[in-house]
Motif scaffolding. Structure first.
Motif, PDB file in Angstrom:
ATOM      1  N   THR A  79       0.828  -1.208   0.000  1.00 19.14           N
ATOM      2  CA  THR A  79       0.000   0.000   0.000  1.00 19.14           C
ATOM      3  C   THR A  79       0.862   1.257   0.000  1.00 19.14           C
ATOM      4  O   THR A  79       0.620   2.201  -0.752  1.00 19.14           O
ATOM      5  CB  THR A  79      -0.943   0.007   1.209  1.00 19.14           C
ATOM      6  OG1 THR A  79      -1.792  -1.143   1.160  1.00 19.14           O
ATOM      7  CG2 THR A  79      -1.804   1.257   1.218  1.00 19.14           C
ATOM      8  N   SER A 134      -9.734   1.241  -3.981  1.00 19.11           N
ATOM      9  CA  SER A 134      -9.470  -0.194  -3.919  1.00 19.11           C
ATOM     10  C   SER A 134     -10.647  -0.969  -4.505  1.00 19.11           C
ATOM     11  O   SER A 134     -11.806  -0.738  -4.129  1.00 19.11           O
ATOM     12  CB  SER A 134      -9.229  -0.628  -2.475  1.00 19.11           C
ATOM     13  OG  SER A 134      -9.039  -2.029  -2.395  1.00 19.11           O
ATOM     14  N   LEU A 169      -5.355  -1.613  -6.601  1.00 21.65           N
ATOM     15  CA  LEU A 169      -5.229  -0.317  -5.942  1.00 21.65           C
ATOM     16  C   LEU A 169      -4.972   0.680  -7.061  1.00 21.65           C
ATOM     17  O   LEU A 169      -4.003   0.522  -7.814  1.00 21.65           O
ATOM     18  CB  LEU A 169      -4.061  -0.309  -4.947  1.00 21.65           C
ATOM     19  CG  LEU A 169      -4.211  -1.174  -3.700  1.00 21.65           C
ATOM     20  CD1 LEU A 169      -2.888  -1.228  -2.937  1.00 21.65           C
ATOM     21  CD2 LEU A 169      -5.316  -0.653  -2.798  1.00 21.65           C
TER      22      LEU A 169
END
Length: 292
Positions: free
Chosen positions: A29, A55, A60
């Motif tokens: 992330t 998301s 992502l």
């Protein structure tokens, strides 16, 4: 144009390819935020605005409506992809995420700031980092912003408790309003803001330790100020010569501490729970929890 972004990345990083590329292993992330922030700063012709990361398993990604372009990471194969605009309707593979992060980390001054969530920063704000020093500037321009109180180096929300507490001292060294004047017999409500402000962050990212941020920005606040001061303007207490701008310079520095509640901070923020406390009558009082 299908492989245009990959060509641009290769060209921009050609010099560092001569040396050793360090492939880093970090939180996916965090690396995705680094990648997309860097892409916005480096290739504004494709990614022209600040966008929040979304998301949708296994992706992502960020979407840029101005160019109808998506950029993101597939968590299944750790690949970086783009889609839309010049790349058509199917995801186009650029490279694997660790490889591009290695290029970014070795290029230096790339504008990707792990310690700052710049997703809400308006277009026109420029970010760069050299070592532990971050520079934020509008390059002498006055940029329209939706909210003067916005924090343009926001602490990224942390998915887990880091156990790190960071105490930050902010020194506003200069500030000036332009484009609006008040009659001599009417008190000026727009006080120039200078002084020292202190904040402490619980569960801060490690990248914020020993960080120094220099800010030199100018914001165009014409629409907001004309609306909020309309009655004073109509009554003749104030005269406006657009644009109404607010310029400021500041520096903040940070250091790790054992306990935020044992400091003389003006406010405390928990980057994991998103709780906020402010000091009132010598005591810290919780005022909000954005998760509630």
């Amino acid at each position: 144009m299908k492989h245009r972004l990959k060509q641009l990345i290769s060209s921009a990083c050609a010099l560092i390819l001569v040396g050793n590329i360090q492939i880093v292993s970090a939180d996916l992330t965090t690396d995705t935020e680094t990648l997309l922030n860097w892409a916005e700063n480096t290739y504004p012709q494709f990614f022209p605005s600040r966008r929040a990361t979304q998301s949708l398993e296994p992706w992502l990604y960020r979407y840029y409506p101005e160019t109808n372009t998506y950029a993101g990471v597939n968590k299944d194969d750790n690949g970086v992809y783009v889609m839309g605009g010049s790349w058509g309707d199917s995801p186009t593979y650029i490279d694997n995420l660790p490889s591009i992060i290695g290029l970014i980390n070795n290029s230096g001054g790339n504008g990707s700031i792990p310690a700052c969530n710049t997703a809400n920063a308006p277009t026109g704000f420029s970010y760069s980092q050299s070592g532990n020093v971050v520079t934020i500037t509008t390059n002498g321009q006055c940029i329209k912003v939706p909210n003067m109180a916005a924090n343009f180096c926001e602490t990224p929300v942390q998915p887990t408790q880091t156990g790190i507490s960071i105490f930050t001292t902010s020194d506003v060294t200069a500030s000036e309003w332009r484009g609006i004047t008040f009659n001599s017999n009417f008190p000026d409500p727009l006080v120039s803001m200078t002084g020292t402000f202190k904040q402490c962050t619980i569960n801060a990212p490690a990248e914020q330790a020993n960080l120094v941020v220099h800010s030199d920005t100018c914001m165009d606040m014409t629409e907001q100020m004309e609306a909020s001061l309309a009655s004073l303007i109509e009554a003749g207490h104030a005269t406006v010569t657009p644009p109404i701008t607010f310029a400021s310079k500041s520096t903040y520095s940070s250091q790790a501490v054992a306990d935020c509640f044992a400091t003389d901070a003006d406010s405390i923020y928990d980057a994991f729970t998103q709780q906020v406390w402010i000091k009132q009558n010598g005591q810290f009082v919780e005022i909000s929890n954005q998760n509630q």
